[in-house]
Design a protein around this motif. Structure first.
Motif, PDB file in Angstrom:
ATOM      1  N   TRP A  53       0.772  -1.316  -0.001  1.00 13.41           N
ATOM      2  CA  TRP A  53      -0.055   0.121  -0.006  1.00 13.41           C
ATOM      3  C   TRP A  53       0.884   1.270   0.016  1.00 13.41           C
ATOM      4  CZ3 TRP A  53      -4.983   0.420   3.104  1.00 13.41           C
ATOM      5  CH2 TRP A  53      -6.013  -0.713   2.642  1.00 13.41           C
ATOM      6  N   PHE A  54       2.284   1.229   0.577  1.00 13.74           N
ATOM      7  CA  PHE A  54       2.756   2.379   0.484  1.00 13.74           C
ATOM      8  C   PHE A  54       3.662   2.507  -0.740  1.00 13.74           C
ATOM      9  CE2 PHE A  54       2.539   0.490   4.802  1.00 13.74           C
ATOM     10  CZ  PHE A  54       1.957   1.517   5.651  1.00 13.74           C
ATOM     11  N   LEU A  55       4.014   3.705  -0.834  1.00  9.88           N
ATOM     12  CA  LEU A  55       5.126   4.310  -1.865  1.00  9.88           C
ATOM     13  C   LEU A  55       6.394   3.976  -1.193  1.00  9.88           C
ATOM     14  CD1 LEU A  55       3.693   7.830  -3.142  1.00  9.88           C
ATOM     15  CD2 LEU A  55       3.556   5.242  -4.139  1.00  9.88           C
ATOM     16  N   PRO A  56       7.710   3.964  -1.990  1.00  5.03           N
ATOM     17  CA  PRO A  56       8.965   3.803  -1.486  1.00  5.03           C
ATOM     18  C   PRO A  56       9.121   4.977  -0.432  1.00  5.03           C
ATOM     19  CG  PRO A  56       9.008   3.479  -3.939  1.00  5.03           C
ATOM     20  CD  PRO A  56       7.549   3.950  -3.338  1.00  5.03           C
ATOM     21  N   PHE A  57       9.683   4.822   0.643  1.00  9.03           N
ATOM     22  CA  PHE A  57       9.899   5.694   1.844  1.00  9.03           C
ATOM     23  C   PHE A  57      10.873   6.658   1.566  1.00  9.03           C
ATOM     24  CE2 PHE A  57       6.966   2.621   4.224  1.00  9.03           C
ATOM     25  CZ  PHE A  57       6.324   3.817   4.729  1.00  9.03           C
ATOM     26  N   LYS A  58      12.107   6.217   1.060  1.00  5.57           N
ATOM     27  CA  LYS A  58      13.248   6.978   0.854  1.00  5.57           C
ATOM     28  C   LYS A  58      13.187   8.304   0.085  1.00  5.57           C
ATOM     29  CE  LYS A  58      18.357   6.445   0.407  1.00  5.57           C
ATOM     30  NZ  LYS A  58      18.366   6.668   1.868  1.00  5.57           N
ATOM     31  N   GLY A  59      13.097   9.235   1.143  1.00  3.66           N
ATOM     32  CA  GLY A  59      12.962  10.527   0.322  1.00  3.66           C
ATOM     33  C   GLY A  59      11.455  11.008   0.114  1.00  3.66           C
ATOM     34  N   ALA A  60      10.480  10.111   0.418  1.00  7.36           N
ATOM     35  CA  ALA A  60       9.050  10.527   0.151  1.00  7.36           C
ATOM     36  C   ALA A  60       8.826  11.619   1.461  1.00  7.36           C
ATOM     37  CB  ALA A  60       8.381   9.314   0.452  1.00  7.36           C
ATOM     38  N   ARG A  61       7.975  12.498   1.013  1.00  2.11           N
ATOM     39  CA  ARG A  61       7.477  13.592   2.040  1.00  2.11           C
ATOM     40  C   ARG A  61       6.104  12.914   2.620  1.00  2.11           C
ATOM     41  NH1 ARG A  61       6.369  18.023  -2.170  1.00  2.11           N
ATOM     42  NH2 ARG A  61       5.657  15.956  -3.324  1.00  2.11           N
ATOM     43  N   VAL A  62       6.039  12.344   3.886  1.00  2.66           N
ATOM     44  CA  VAL A  62       4.968  11.840   4.586  1.00  2.66           C
ATOM     45  C   VAL A  62       4.286  12.561   5.553  1.00  2.66           C
ATOM     46  CG1 VAL A  62       4.394   9.726   5.871  1.00  2.66           C
ATOM     47  CG2 VAL A  62       6.334   9.766   4.199  1.00  2.66           C
ATOM     48  N   LEU A  63       3.066  12.619   5.407  1.00  4.07           N
ATOM     49  CA  LEU A  63       2.328  13.487   6.572  1.00  4.07           C
ATOM     50  C   LEU A  63       1.474  12.252   7.485  1.00  4.07           C
ATOM     51  CD1 LEU A  63       0.855  15.982   7.709  1.00  4.07           C
ATOM     52  CD2 LEU A  63      -0.995  15.692   5.928  1.00  4.07           C
ATOM     53  N   GLY A  64       1.671  12.511   8.633  1.00  2.00           N
ATOM     54  CA  GLY A  64       0.634  11.819   9.738  1.00  2.00           C
ATOM     55  C   GLY A  64      -0.194  12.431  10.113  1.00  2.00           C
ATOM     56  N   LEU A  65      -1.379  12.474   9.610  1.00  2.00           N
ATOM     57  CA  LEU A  65      -2.647  13.230   9.906  1.00  2.00           C
ATOM     58  C   LEU A  65      -3.243  12.655  10.878  1.00  2.00           C
ATOM     59  CD1 LEU A  65      -4.253  15.712   9.164  1.00  2.00           C
ATOM     60  CD2 LEU A  65      -5.508  14.061   7.449  1.00  2.00           C
ATOM     61  N   ALA A  66      -3.551  13.525  12.149  1.00  2.00           N
ATOM     62  CA  ALA A  66      -3.895  12.939  13.366  1.00  2.00           C
ATOM     63  C   ALA A  66      -3.299  11.631  13.737  1.00  2.00           C
ATOM     64  CB  ALA A  66      -5.476  12.964  13.340  1.00  2.00           C
ATOM     65  N   SER A  67      -2.135  11.551  13.909  1.00  2.00           N
ATOM     66  CA  SER A  67      -1.153  10.279  13.778  1.00  2.00           C
ATOM     67  C   SER A  67      -0.114  10.404  14.708  1.00  2.00           C
ATOM     68  CB  SER A  67      -0.535   9.904  12.395  1.00  2.00           C
ATOM     69  OG  SER A  67      -0.018   8.790  12.492  1.00  2.00           O
ATOM     70  N   GLY A  68      -0.336  11.562  15.716  1.00  2.00           N
ATOM     71  CA  GLY A  68       0.475  11.500  16.755  1.00  2.00           C
ATOM     72  C   GLY A  68       0.631  10.443  17.937  1.00  2.00           C
ATOM     73  N   GLY A  69       1.394  10.575  18.584  1.00  2.00           N
ATOM     74  CA  GLY A  69       1.825   9.387  19.728  1.00  2.00           C
ATOM     75  C   GLY A  69       3.054   8.648  19.645  1.00  2.00           C
ATOM     76  N   GLY A  70       3.810   8.732  18.756  1.00  2.00           N
ATOM     77  CA  GLY A  70       5.031   8.140  18.370  1.00  2.00           C
ATOM     78  C   GLY A  70       5.060   6.962  17.980  1.00  2.00           C
ATOM     79  N   GLN A  71       3.832   6.373  17.047  1.00  2.00           N
ATOM     80  CA  GLN A  71       3.898   4.908  16.859  1.00  2.00           C
ATOM     81  C   GLN A  71       4.111   4.485  15.411  1.00  2.00           C
ATOM     82  OE1 GLN A  71      -0.311   3.906  18.168  1.00  2.00           O
ATOM     83  NE2 GLN A  71       0.540   3.716  20.414  1.00  2.00           N
ATOM     84  N   GLN A  72       3.483   5.391  14.438  1.00  2.00           N
ATOM     85  CA  GLN A  72       3.824   5.146  13.314  1.00  2.00           C
ATOM     86  C   GLN A  72       4.889   6.054  12.436  1.00  2.00           C
ATOM     87  OE1 GLN A  72       0.304   6.157  13.746  1.00  2.00           O
ATOM     88  NE2 GLN A  72      -0.489   4.427  14.376  1.00  2.00           N
ATOM     89  N   MET A  73       4.943   7.314  12.896  1.00  2.00           N
ATOM     90  CA  MET A  73       5.906   8.171  12.266  1.00  2.00           C
ATOM     91  C   MET A  73       7.268   7.827  12.489  1.00  2.00           C
ATOM     92  SD  MET A  73       3.662   9.640  10.530  1.00  2.00           S
ATOM     93  CE  MET A  73       4.471  10.901   9.748  1.00  2.00           C
ATOM     94  N   PRO A  74       7.580   7.365  13.709  1.00  2.00           N
ATOM     95  CA  PRO A  74       9.142   6.875  13.765  1.00  2.00           C
ATOM     96  C   PRO A  74       9.440   5.670  12.755  1.00  2.00           C
ATOM     97  CG  PRO A  74       8.012   7.142  15.962  1.00  2.00           C
ATOM     98  CD  PRO A  74       6.952   7.255  14.865  1.00  2.00           C
ATOM     99  N   VAL A  75       8.670   4.986  12.428  1.00  2.00           N
ATOM    100  CA  VAL A  75       8.804   3.923  11.583  1.00  2.00           C
ATOM    101  C   VAL A  75       9.047   4.453  10.240  1.00  2.00           C
ATOM    102  CG1 VAL A  75       7.774   1.892  10.454  1.00  2.00           C
ATOM    103  CG2 VAL A  75       7.145   1.985  12.841  1.00  2.00           C
ATOM    104  N   PHE A  76       8.348   5.175   9.728  1.00  2.00           N
ATOM    105  CA  PHE A  76       8.394   5.799   8.355  1.00  2.00           C
ATOM    106  C   PHE A  76       9.475   6.589   8.434  1.00  2.00           C
ATOM    107  CE2 PHE A  76       3.468   6.235   8.353  1.00  2.00           C
ATOM    108  CZ  PHE A  76       3.413   4.806   8.350  1.00  2.00           C
ATOM    109  N   ALA A  77      10.114   7.314   9.379  1.00  2.00           N
ATOM    110  CA  ALA A  77      11.200   8.330   9.527  1.00  2.00           C
ATOM    111  C   ALA A  77      12.438   7.470   9.527  1.00  2.00           C
ATOM    112  CB  ALA A  77      11.485   9.162  10.764  1.00  2.00           C
ATOM    113  N   LEU A  78      12.345   6.015  10.111  1.00  2.00           N
ATOM    114  CA  LEU A  78      13.741   5.311  10.186  1.00  2.00           C
ATOM    115  C   LEU A  78      13.554   4.546   8.692  1.00  2.00           C
ATOM    116  CD1 LEU A  78      13.146   4.076  14.039  1.00  2.00           C
ATOM    117  CD2 LEU A  78      15.066   5.593  12.858  1.00  2.00           C
ATOM    118  N   LEU A  79      12.716   4.551   8.032  1.00  2.00           N
ATOM    119  CA  LEU A  79      12.704   3.849   6.639  1.00  2.00           C
ATOM    120  C   LEU A  79      13.312   4.890   5.533  1.00  2.00           C
ATOM    121  CD1 LEU A  79       9.251   1.666   6.903  1.00  2.00           C
ATOM    122  CD2 LEU A  79      11.772   0.985   6.958  1.00  2.00           C
TER     123      LEU A  79
END
Length: 254
Positions: A53-79
């Motif tokens: 379902w995801f596009l390649p993460f490297k260099g992708a600009r990703v918005l976590g919308l109402a996605s705070g809490g330190g759960q998904q965005m750390p994954v995407f940043a580390l990818l």
């Protein structure tokens, strides 16, 4: 006029500070797994989002919308994603800062209200990750329009949605279940649906198929994939067997 989004912001911060499952940041061990290529994230309570379902993460600009809490965005940043998180809960945003500092990556943290115009330029993002949170907002058509605007052509919107079965019953743990509530569930229109203590319980809204799915289509998206998921934090065994959530993958056409 009742500022329900401000009330919900405070309620969710209280839940997060009290150990809410959706406000508990990922552990260092989870982050180490991501670095090894071992990861999953959810839009709905239990079912992992398919990796395709995801596009390649490297260099992708990703918005976590109402996605705070330190759960998904750390994954995407580390990818390798270039990540921005927008949330209206101070505690949820602080968790994002905490994990970013601990794990050594950069993230843009934005306190923003989804009922307003998003504070981003047109075409700012390649992907939006939007877990179940529309239930805290009355007008979801606005959210879909803004998501469409801030995505680039070819960008992807991943959303978790409630299908509103849970609003039909007063007691999710009762046996047998009693369907007693009319829909839509909207405390701003029907004061009887207002919680006794909004700052603890939050003010929530049901949304129809027309709003959740039709609204994405009306905004201009093409839905390319979807799945159902179940409610796991109830004791009623019958309710556990009825799908209560949807997840959708939608694309902004080129």
């Amino acid at each position: 006029m009742l500022n329900y989004t401000e009330i919900n912001s405070k309620a969710i911060s209280g839940w997060a500070e009290g150990g809410w499952v959706w406000g508990t940041p990922v552990s260092p061990e989870v982050c180490e797994g991501v670095r090894r290529g071992e990861w999953n994230v959810v839009l709905t309570p239990t079912r992992p989002v398919p990796k395709d379902w995801f596009l390649p993460f490297k260099g992708a600009r990703v918005l976590g919308l109402a996605s705070g809490g330190g759960q998904q965005m750390p994954v995407f940043a580390l990818l390798g994603g270039s990540c921005t998180v927008m949330d209206y809960s101070d505690a949820q945003l602080e968790s994002e800062r905490l994990v970013a500092g601990r794990e050594g990556y950069d993230i843009e943290v934005v306190k923003g209200d989804m009922t307003k115009v998003f504070p981003f330029a047109d075409g700012s993002f390649d992907m939006i990750f939007h877990p179940v949170s529309n239930c805290y907002v009355e007008d979801v058509y606005h959210i879909w329009r803004e998501c469409f605007r801030v995505l680039r052509p070819g960008g992807v919107l991943l959303s978790g949605l409630g299908n509103e079965i849970l609003y039909l019953v007063d007691d999710e743990n009762a046996t047998p279940l009693t369907i007693s509530n009319p829909l839509p569930w909207n405390p701003l229109i029907n004061p009887a649906q207002m919680p006794k203590n909004p700052e603890q319980d939050s003010i929530q809204f049901s949304h129809s198929f027309d709003e959740q799915i039709g609204g994405q289509l009306k905004a201009g998206f093409v839905i390319t994939a979807a799945f159902e998921d179940y409610c796991t934090d109830v004791q009623n065994e019958a309710l556990k067997t009825i799908p209560a959530f949807w997840a959708t993958r939608a694309v902004k056409p080129n």
